[in-house]
Scaffold this motif. Structure first.
Motif, PDB file in Angstrom:
ATOM      1  N   ARG A 191       0.816  -1.211   0.000  1.00  7.59           N
ATOM      2  CA  ARG A 191       0.000   0.000   0.000  1.00  7.59           C
ATOM      3  C   ARG A 191       0.859   1.275   0.000  1.00  7.59           C
ATOM      4  NH1 ARG A 191      -5.252  -0.347   0.876  1.00  7.59           N
ATOM      5  NH2 ARG A 191      -5.272   1.598   2.015  1.00  7.59           N
ATOM      6  N   GLN A 192       0.669   2.160   1.008  1.00  6.73           N
ATOM      7  CA  GLN A 192       1.428   3.427   1.010  1.00  6.73           C
ATOM      8  C   GLN A 192       2.935   3.220   1.066  1.00  6.73           C
ATOM      9  OE1 GLN A 192      -1.185   2.900   2.940  1.00  6.73           O
ATOM     10  NE2 GLN A 192      -2.344   4.751   3.336  1.00  6.73           N
ATOM     11  N   GLY A 215      -2.462   9.548   1.010  1.00  5.97           N
ATOM     12  CA  GLY A 215      -1.254  10.016   1.681  1.00  5.97           C
ATOM     13  C   GLY A 215      -0.255   8.899   1.783  1.00  5.97           C
ATOM     14  N   PRO A 245       1.407   6.063   6.592  1.00 12.65           N
ATOM     15  CA  PRO A 245       1.655   4.821   7.335  1.00 12.65           C
ATOM     16  C   PRO A 245       2.950   4.123   6.911  1.00 12.65           C
ATOM     17  CG  PRO A 245      -0.626   4.902   6.705  1.00 12.65           C
ATOM     18  CD  PRO A 245       0.066   6.029   5.997  1.00 12.65           C
ATOM     19  N   GLY A 275      -4.397   6.670  -5.283  1.00  9.79           N
ATOM     20  CA  GLY A 275      -4.689   6.003  -4.022  1.00  9.79           C
ATOM     21  C   GLY A 275      -4.118   4.590  -4.068  1.00  9.79           C
ATOM     22  N   PRO A 276      -3.510   4.122  -2.980  1.00  7.32           N
ATOM     23  CA  PRO A 276      -2.844   2.817  -3.007  1.00  7.32           C
ATOM     24  C   PRO A 276      -3.788   1.669  -3.351  1.00  7.32           C
ATOM     25  CG  PRO A 276      -2.371   3.975  -0.957  1.00  7.32           C
ATOM     26  CD  PRO A 276      -3.391   4.787  -1.676  1.00  7.32           C
ATOM     27  N   THR A 277      -5.027   1.749  -2.878  1.00  8.21           N
ATOM     28  CA  THR A 277      -5.953   0.636  -3.092  1.00  8.21           C
ATOM     29  C   THR A 277      -6.303   0.505  -4.571  1.00  8.21           C
ATOM     30  OG1 THR A 277      -6.895   1.317  -0.989  1.00  8.21           O
ATOM     31  CG2 THR A 277      -8.067  -0.393  -2.185  1.00  8.21           C
ATOM     32  N   GLN A 278      -6.648   1.620  -5.186  1.00 10.59           N
ATOM     33  CA  GLN A 278      -7.063   1.566  -6.583  1.00 10.59           C
ATOM     34  C   GLN A 278      -5.857   1.357  -7.496  1.00 10.59           C
ATOM     35  OE1 GLN A 278     -10.007   1.129  -7.721  1.00 10.59           O
ATOM     36  NE2 GLN A 278      -9.234   1.062  -9.819  1.00 10.59           N
ATOM     37  N   GLU A 299     -10.301   4.860  -1.080  1.00 13.17           N
ATOM     38  CA  GLU A 299      -9.443   5.146   0.065  1.00 13.17           C
ATOM     39  C   GLU A 299     -10.245   5.161   1.374  1.00 13.17           C
ATOM     40  OE1 GLU A 299      -5.878   5.539   0.402  1.00 13.17           O
ATOM     41  OE2 GLU A 299      -6.429   4.363  -1.329  1.00 13.17           O
ATOM     42  N   ARG A 306      -3.960   8.088   8.226  1.00 14.93           N
ATOM     43  CA  ARG A 306      -2.578   8.355   7.840  1.00 14.93           C
ATOM     44  C   ARG A 306      -1.677   8.630   9.032  1.00 14.93           C
ATOM     45  NH1 ARG A 306      -4.014  12.291   2.929  1.00 14.93           N
ATOM     46  NH2 ARG A 306      -2.071  13.314   3.465  1.00 14.93           N
TER      47      ARG A 306
END
Lengths: 362, 436
Positions: free
Chosen positions: A32-33, A168, A171, A238-241, B185, B393
């Motif tokens: 992810r992030q 963002g 994390p 976005g990390p998910t998409q 998100e 976040r």
């Protein structure tokens, strides 16, 4: 002969092209992030492994792996370890050609048959490979410049005309190091394959002392480019998409629209990727041909011709699709493949070299 | 020999890279400028396509009308999915329908209330539909596409509106990509542009290839007709409809494309409410996206008149604070403005006057932001601000605890503290107007 600067361009361009569109650090695993950390880890791991390769290449300046593996391990064993790496190069050359045609078909040219896109690329690669490292080295300077200009331009456009950034990056390792390590495996594999081409191209490099530096610098620079692209993709899509797209970078480019100036940035990016991937396929085919040719004492140009003919059916046939390509770039497949290359080719030759050195041989 | 080989190679490359199998001449494609989806009957959707006739557009610019003067035609087809509806439209369109230039996607309100996730999925999977297309929610999607305003094409009208309407400071253009990113998100809900409708007229509708309603296709400069409520069933009872106005050039009665524009708030893929005018601006202050527009405040000099200022730019920072187990949000809003209209004789150069003006502005911005926040928290209950995403976040573990009950329990009662810092950057081109 190629200069160390051309070696730098060759490795960097090959790595950027291999990683750019699929962006495996985003797609594979579940970082992810933290996928940007995976880029750094993959680059560091690639540099370490490729350092070992360049160490060997610089110790045998007038030879390729095909030569010195046989010297160190004996003819049969040397041929096996060389062919292991050569076939990896060749397999990736075919995979990348097929991937290019599949991405083009699924995104833009649905009715165009795969062979019509893949065969010309393979023939171009053959032409480049048969012209030898000199031509490829000169082409790398021009193509790298073009590609970097387009990527940097796309990143700037994404910052200025892109959509609001919703994802963002905060994390950092909140779910531990495991997802990040997993995500870095495919990128490490692709990096080490690009870098280990020095085992074939090293003997054509003019300044052997600068070879290690050029290879390491190429991996670091390509790593920085990929880092910027990864962060842009993660924060915009976005990390998910981003993980869901077949080609996250093209999806990012598709979201950029400059009224009256640039309607489709994704097409520009795709064009630059096509240039890069054709170059990448060329270097892989050439490296494979050089290793096989040197190992069997054959002219590598003839080997490249034969390999091209043999590759026409695999890159054109419908038995592989985009799902197959995803599986071939998955963590288990690339992980095992990396281990096979390192343990099957690099380590035996390195150990044999160190043992010989200890015994005082040259 | 080598030259012959090179020539053969170039020839083969030309065959492959020309992409002949997918080639389409410009005069053979039906370019779709806008696409609208509305709720249909029996779980189906009505897909409206604004099909552009480039030849008519070109002849319009040269002054001579050489072919059909119809610059765009609207097709409407009913099916369970968008691809099936487009296939249905293709059945009676003599050119290949091309969705590569769709720049506007309009979603009908009734459909949006039920959820539009599967239709967004369709746009994302289809790589030819660019994700930079702007999304808007309207009373009826089809209605919005029927008549252009100031441009020959509805899609151009909408595209123009999307780039200029945010300058009012009361809306924000949202692309498919942005909508999707917010949808995927955690801790942030999507918004879209909201256009309030106008009359819809009957057009040809096909369902499974069978005519169910057949009138003239929508073309430019037609008289508007009444809403066909059986099909659309979308216009809410209180929906403000724009009366036709007389176009000066032709003398015809023409309806405008929109009468108002604001923000539609979603929770997940479902529409939950609207923020219009000052409500929308209240939201935009908080997220720092007011790009222009005028602000009116009472003259602090005590003249009893209003002072107008224009927004140059705005920004905001949102920070979650966790103290003694209680979560709150600290929002700091920065706004730069310049004066535009003041009571005659007012000279904008004294520090105390500017301070008073900025204090009045701070109070106005705070009031608008608070009013909107109250509506979003208590009525809509959807975190379109992305407060949850900030928590995710900065403190992923806390977010894991709060996420299941965020929209229903935590967000509606979340404490939000605002700090507004407005600054008047310039008096305009003059400090004032002198009087005798």
């Amino acid at each position: 002969m190629i200069s160390s600067r051309q070696l730098f361009f060759t490795i960097a361009l090959a790595r950027i092209s291999a990683l750019l569109v699929l962006l495996p650090v985003v797609q594979s695993g579940d970082a992810r992030q933290d996928a940007w950390i995976a880029v750094i880890l993959a680059t560091a791991a690639s540099v370490v492994i490729v350092y070992l390769g360049t160490y060997l290449a610089s110790r045998y300046p007038e030879k390729s792996l095909g030569h010195f593996a046989s010297d160190l391990l004996g003819k049969p064993m040397g041929t096996i370890v060389t062919c292991l790496l050569a076939l990896s190069f060749y397999a990736l050359c075919l995979i990348r050609t097929r991937l290019m045609s599949l991405v083009l078909i699924s995104h833009f040219m649905r009715r165009t048959p795969g062979w019509a896109l893949a065969v010309p690329v393979l023939l171009t690669a053959m032409y480049g490979a048969m012209n030898g490292p000199d031509t490829v080295g000169r082409a790398s300077e021009f193509l790298f410049t073009i590609m970097i200009m387009i990527i940097v331009g796309a990143l700037i456009m994404s910052c200025i005309w892109g959509i609001d950034r919703v994802g963002g990056l905060r994390p950092v390792l909140s779910r531990g190091l495991r997802p990040v390590l997993a995500a870095s495996v495919p990128a490490t594999f692709l990096g080490l394959v690009s870098g280990l081409q020095v085992l074939a191209l090293g003997r054509f490099t003019v300044d052997k002392r600068r070879m290690t530096r050029a290879a390491a610098l190429a991996l670091i620079v390509s790593g920085l480019v990929l880092l910027a692209v990864t962060i842009d993709v993660l924060t915009t899509l976005g990390p998910t998409q981003a993980q869901m797209y077949v080609t996250p970078v093209l999806a990012l480019a598709s979201s950029i629209f400059i009224e009256g100036t640039l309607e489709r940035l994704d097409l520009v990016l795709m064009a630059s990727w096509l240039l890069g991937i054709t170059f990448d396929v060329t270097t892989l085919l050439m490296s494979s041909a050089i290793l096989i040719g040197n190992s069997f004492r054959l002219d590598y140009r003839k080997v490249a011709f034969v390999l091209t003919l043999l590759g026409i059916v695999p890159v054109s046939h419908r038995f592989t699709d985009i799902f197959t390509m995803r599986r071939l770039h998955s963590i288990p497949v690339t992980g095992i493949w990396s281990v096979v290359i390192v343990a099957g080719t690099l380590m035996p030759v390195l150990i044999a070299h160190l043992l010989r050195q200890r015994k005082g041989g040259s | 020999m080598r030259r012959v080989g090179l020539l053969v190679l170039v020839f083969l490359m030309a065959i492959g890279f020309s992409g002949c199998w997918d080639s389409a001449e410009i005069e053979e494609v039906a370019i779709v400028g806008s696409l609208a989806i509305d709720k249909g009957e029996e779980g189906m959707i009505v897909v409206s396509l604004e099909v552009i006739n480039p030849g008519a557009l070109a002849s319009g610019t040269s002054g001579a009308i050489a072919e059909s003067p119809i610059v765009s035609v609207m097709t409407r087809d009913e099916a369970y999915s968008i691809p099936a509806a487009i296939s249905s439209a293709q059945q009676r369109t003599p050119r290949r329908i091309c969705t590569g230039l769709v720049n506007t996607i309009v979603v009908g309100q009734a459909l949006a209330l039920e959820g539009i996730g599967e239709y967004i999925d369709c746009f994302v999977r289809n790589a030819t539909v660019r994700s930079s297309a702007v999304m808007t929610t309207c009373d009826t999607g089809a209605g919005l596409l029927q008549r252009p305003f100031m441009f020959p094409l509805p899609s151009r009208t909408l595209a123009g509106l999307y780039s200029t309407a945010p300058l009012s400071g009361m809306t924000k253009a949202v692309t498919v990509s942005e909508f999707l990113a917010k949808l995927s998100e955690p801790g942030i809900e999507p918004i879209s542009l909201h256009t309030v409708g106008r009359k819809t007229k009957d057009v040809e509708v096909k369902r499974h290839g069978e005519d169910i309603k057949h009138t003239d296709p929508a073309i430019v400069r037609e008289q508007p007709t009444d809403v066909y409520t059986n099909l659309d069933a979308e216009l809410p009872p209180g929906s403000p409809l724009l009366d036709p106005y007389k176009e000066s050039s032709s003398g015809e009665f023409v309806t405008a494309t929109t009468i108002n524009i604001g923000i539609a708030a979603y929770r997940g893929d479902k529409l939950v409410g609207f923020l219009d005018d000052y409500e929308a601006r209240g939201y935009l202050w908080t997220v720092g996206k007011v790009e222009g527009g005028a602000v009116e405040i009472d003259d602090p000099g005590g003249s009893g008149k209003k002072i107008a200022l224009s927004v140059i730019r705005s920004s905001s920072s949102i920070k979650p604070v966790l103290e003694q187990g209680a979560l709150r949000m600290e929002v700091e809003i920065h706004v730069d403005l310049e004066t535009r209209q003041l009571p005659m004789g007012t000279v904008v150069d004294s520090g105390s006057f500017l301070d008073a003006l900025e204090n009045a502005l701070n109070a106005l911005i705070l009031r608008e932001a608070r009013t909107t926040l109250n509506k979003v928290q208590k009525e809509l209950k959807t975190d379109i601000y992305g407060f949850g995403n900030r928590v995710y976040r900065t403190n992923p573990k806390l977010w894991a605890e709060l996420e299941p009950r965020w929209n229903e329990e935590v967000f509606p009662d979340l404490e939000v503290n605002f700090t507004v810092k407005s600054r008047i950057r310039a008096p305009g081109a003059a400090y004032g107007v002198s009087t005798r």
